[in-house]
Enzyme design. Structure first.
Site, PDB file in Angstrom:
ATOM      1  CG  ASP A 381      -2.474  -4.796  -0.363  1.00 11.08           C
ATOM      2  OD1 ASP A 381      -1.523  -4.398  -1.061  1.00 11.08           O
ATOM      3  OD2 ASP A 381      -2.342  -5.169   0.821  1.00 11.08           O
ATOM      4  CD  GLU A 384       2.051  -6.027  -5.554  1.00  9.30           C
ATOM      5  OE1 GLU A 384       1.685  -7.026  -4.932  1.00  9.30           O
ATOM      6  OE2 GLU A 384       1.683  -4.882  -5.281  1.00  9.30           O
ATOM      7  CG  ASP A 454       3.820  -2.841   2.627  1.00  7.77           C
ATOM      8  OD1 ASP A 454       2.797  -2.127   2.536  1.00  7.77           O
ATOM      9  OD2 ASP A 454       3.786  -4.076   2.632  1.00  7.77           O
TER      10      ASP A 454
HETATM   11  C1  GLC Z   1       0.147  -5.168   2.488  1.00  7.94           C
HETATM   12  C2  GLC Z   1      -0.222  -3.723   2.237  1.00  7.94           C
HETATM   13  C3  GLC Z   1      -0.457  -3.028   3.551  1.00  7.94           C
HETATM   14  C4  GLC Z   1      -1.521  -3.747   4.349  1.00  7.94           C
HETATM   15  C5  GLC Z   1      -1.120  -5.214   4.544  1.00  7.94           C
HETATM   16  C6  GLC Z   1      -2.204  -6.034   5.220  1.00  7.94           C
HETATM   17  O1  GLC Z   1       1.390  -5.251   3.087  1.00  7.94           O
HETATM   18  O2  GLC Z   1       0.744  -3.065   1.476  1.00  7.94           O
HETATM   19  O3  GLC Z   1      -0.823  -1.687   3.352  1.00  7.94           O
HETATM   20  O4  GLC Z   1      -1.697  -3.150   5.576  1.00  7.94           O
HETATM   21  O5  GLC Z   1      -0.833  -5.802   3.285  1.00  7.94           O
HETATM   22  O6  GLC Z   1      -3.365  -6.037   4.482  1.00  7.94           O
END
Ligand code: GLC
Length: 739
Positions: A381, A384, A454
């Protein structure tokens, strides 16, 4: 000066055409793909498989030059090196390659494609839009914007530079390989042109001239790398939340699922499991013994997936950070100091994952982490990469060895290089990868599948989930899904049910939601909600063998699992803009309800006969029908004369324990090839798999094992036709009379 056209072959498949000082390159690749460039972009940060085609191209020279490419396709190049492609003598693709000085945009070159008013432009991965992107402007620049998402959003998490066009009666594909920024004006300012702007002046692209959307997409997928072959279990239901904050909460999810007899295969652990949001660590107060937890869940066939963020906590006492610091693997400011951004752990630093030494280090650390804690999957995660302090500076230095690398070039491929650390961490356990990601570019799916980031618990986002996943699918992110129920905002019971129904056969199916939002597990509302959600999870598990066969074709042939209707009916113009239906393979059509309070919808059924999955009604296609659907009903239609393999009554996908294989027959005759392996290990690479041929005709069903290299647990064959069920013992050849 009089210009004359000259040409020579640099290699048997690399043609250089020149006129004056200008040069144009054509490299002829496998599967009707041509690499065309005047100024090539760097390609060392990612991998392409440029399989060379030994093809016969006949060239006629004169005032202009004609390349005959077979299949009625030709390319004519004039003495200014302007070229156009024709099919059956009719021009369909005539781009102008314009250098920076002619492009009208500083720092960018332009590929200007004349298009018809009613041209369709598909692709571009996860852009939050309908399938046809004509009339809009987009950008390839991996972007995290949690307030997203609508057509006005130019970029999202992924930068997938693939366009599938349908213009002047012809489908064709384009792939732009640079990792630098692209801007796409797809007929917004001038509806008769699609303009692709490439940063740094690259004029470099791949052109796919196969005849159908399917063959074009497969040859694109072949070039950039087929998605990896998933574990069968990954088709199972997955439950997540930011966060199940401690062991008790994870156990509770497991218990609730069990109590409510809801199918489940994975539970995801979001950032709270980490020690102070440090990657590859555990907060021992919240999760005293993850290994024991994993063992306990594992006995119930449920496995754990752990999140992992791109930025590392800045902390010299933290081994990962200290090592990266010491080895000089972290992104640096212009003055040589370490760049510090802000992610969940506060001050954070960003490793140059593209550096092979750095990658090997994270790979090793991840192996230790998953081994010590019994983790089965890695969720990547914030890659980017993202920082709360704003965009990382363009001149951040990620150089390694002799390779100078600045953020402006690295950005779009950053997430992919991060995933490459984690793809093979389960190899030592003889398991296939479980690695997925938020940021991606075209070549990423061979290392990681994706989810779309998200979204929100909004009806509008449910509507867009379909074209978004389909656009990813045709852009090679074929194993993809969105957060079921929506990530941000509060979900309602009705939205959750409709979301579950609508996405039930999407490749990746995971219910996930944000911190501070209302709980949206299937059991979080009321009994009716749990019952309906269960009914659909059961339905999904029935379709697993069918989905698994599609996953196999995805990994071996670049065939999409889910696709828009026009992939299967490319000559039916009515299918070109259908955003609220999708095909799963060739035989299943989904037409869900996507609106609040809505209890009926128009369903477009392409030509042929379709069978309503729920009522068995035969419906003549080639038209719209009106279908009523109560809260617990959705639209699923099966193509007549097809066979769907099914599993029945499963709560988990543990291949070893599955003893029945079911064949559901629709219509009067049909054939199907079933693939089978252990669903989990890498032994299929050594040839350990079975192939069966199922067929029914004249009232007889036969199943023949054509290849038997895996010890199958199947003991019974069950055949269903017109509501009747037949049973037989599994043997090398099975014959069932359908009375
Ligand atoms: C980011 C991710 C999401 C996750 C959050 C906390 O927003 O896209 O899926 O729950 O981080 O880790």
């Amino acid at each position: 000066m009089i210009k004359t056209l000259k040409s020579h072959f640099e290699t048997p498949s690399h043609l250089v055409v020149s006129s004056g000082r200008k040069k144009l390159h054509f490299v002829f690749l496998a599967n009707k793909c041509i690499h065309i460039y005047t100024k090539e972009c760097p390609k060392d940060l990612f991998e392409l498989d440029e399989a060379i085609e030994t093809m016969l191209i006949s060239i006629t020279n004169g005032e202009s030059m004609t390349l005959s490419l077979g299949d009625d396709v030709a390319c004519i190049i004039d003495k200014n090196l302007v070229f156009r492609f024709l099919r059956n003598g009719k021009e369909f693709f005539a781009p102008l390659l314009q250098e920076e000085s002619q492009s009208g945009k500083e720092g960018y070159s332009r590929i200007r494609i004349p298009i018809e008013e009613n041209a369709k432009i598909y692709g571009l991965g996860d852009k939050m839009a309908q399938l046809n992107k004509k009339g809009y402007v987009y950008r390839s620049w991996n972007t995290d914007d949690p307030s997203h998402q609508d057509e006005q959003f130019m970029s999202l998490y992924k930068s997938i530079n693939y366009l599938l066009l349908r213009d002047k009666g012809v489908f064709y594909g384009l792939y732009f390989p640079s990792t630098y920024r692209y801007e796409y004006d797809l007929g917004r300012f001038d509806s008769r042109h699609a303009d692709i702007y490439a940063e740094k002046g690259f004029l470099d692209f791949y052109f796919f001239y196969g005849e159908t959307p399917k063959s074009i997409t497969s040859s694109y997928s072949r070039l950039i790398g087929y998605p990896y072959f998933i574990r069968m279990k990954m088709l199972g239901n997955q439950q997540s939340r930011w966060s199940y904050e401690n062991e008790a909460m994870v156990k509770d999810v497991f218990k609730q699922y069990k109590k409510n007899r809801l199918p489940l295969d994975y539970i995801h652990m979001d950032i709270h499991y980490m020690d102070g949001y440090r990657d590859l660590t555990i907060d021992k107060t919240r999760f005293p013994n993850v290994k024991a937890l994993s063992t306990e869940l594992g006995k119930g066939d449920v496995e754990l997936v752990a999140i992992n963020d791109a930025g590392l906590k800045l902390d010299d006492q933290y081994e990962l950070c200290a090592t990266c610091q010491e080895k000089g693997w972290l992104a640096k400011n212009e003055d040589g100091s370490t760049y510090v951004g802000r992610v969940w752990p506060g001050d954070s630093v960003f490793p140059s994952y593209v550096n092979p030494e750095c990658r090997a280090y994270f790979h090793q650390k991840a192996i230790e982490f998953v081994t010590e804690n019994g983790i089965s999957g890695i969720w990547n995660d914030m890659n980017e990469p993202f920082s709360f302090t704003g965009e990382l500076p363009m001149n951040l230095d990620f150089s390694f060895g002799d390779r100078k690398l600045l953020h402006e070039e690295y950005h779009n491929v950053y997430g992919e290089t991060m995933c490459r650390c984690y793809t093979d961490v389960f190899e030592g356990f003889n398991r296939r990868p479980y690695c997925f990601t938020r940021a991606a570019m075209a070549t990423t799916p061979k290392y990681a599948f994706a989810w779309n980031g998200d979204n929100h618990s909004l009806w509008h986002h449910l509507v867009l989930s379909i074209p978004q996943i389909l656009s990813c699918s045709m852009s090679n992110l074929m194993f993809d899904g969105v957060d079921i129920g929506g990530f941000g905002s509060d979900c309602t019971k009705e939205l959750l049910i409709r979301w579950c129904e609508a996405n039930i056969l999407m490749p990746f199916f995971r219910n996930h939601s944000s911190l501070y939002t209302r709980s949206q597990e299937p059991y979080a509302f009321d009994q009716e909600c749990t019952d309906i959600y269960r009914e659909y999870l059961n339905l999904r598990y029935r379709f697993v063998p069918y989905l698994y066969d599609l996953a196999r074709k995805m990994a071996t042939r670049g065939e999409t699992i889910v696709r828009p209707l026009f992939f299967n009916y490319p000559d039916d113009e009515k299918t070109y803009e259908i955003n609220d239906e999708y095909m799963v393979g060739d035989d299943v059509l989904m037409a869900p309800i996507l609106g609040q309070g809505q209890v009926a919808r128009a369903v477009y059924l392409p030509r042929g006969v379709w069978i309503d999955y729920f009522t068995n009604e035969r419906i003549e296609g080639g038209r719209f029908i009106l279908k009523e659907m109560a809260l617990d009903e959705t639209g699923i239609y099966i193509r007549e004369n097809s066979i769907i393999p099914e599993f029945h009554d499963l709560l988990h996908l543990n291949k070893k324990k599955i003893t029945d294989i079911v064949f559901h027959l629709y219509g009067e005759e049909g054939t199907y090839e079933l693939y089978e392996d252990d669903g989990n290990s890498l032994n299929y690479k050594k040839g350990e798999y079975n192939l069966y041929r199922a067929c029914f005709k004249d009232g007889v069903f036969t199943l023949e094992c054509k290849r038997n290299r895996y010890r199958s647990p199947y003991q019974r064959v069950i055949v269903i036709k017109d509501g009747c069920t037949y049973e037989a013992k599994m043997e090398a050849k099975v014959e069932v009379k359908l009375s």
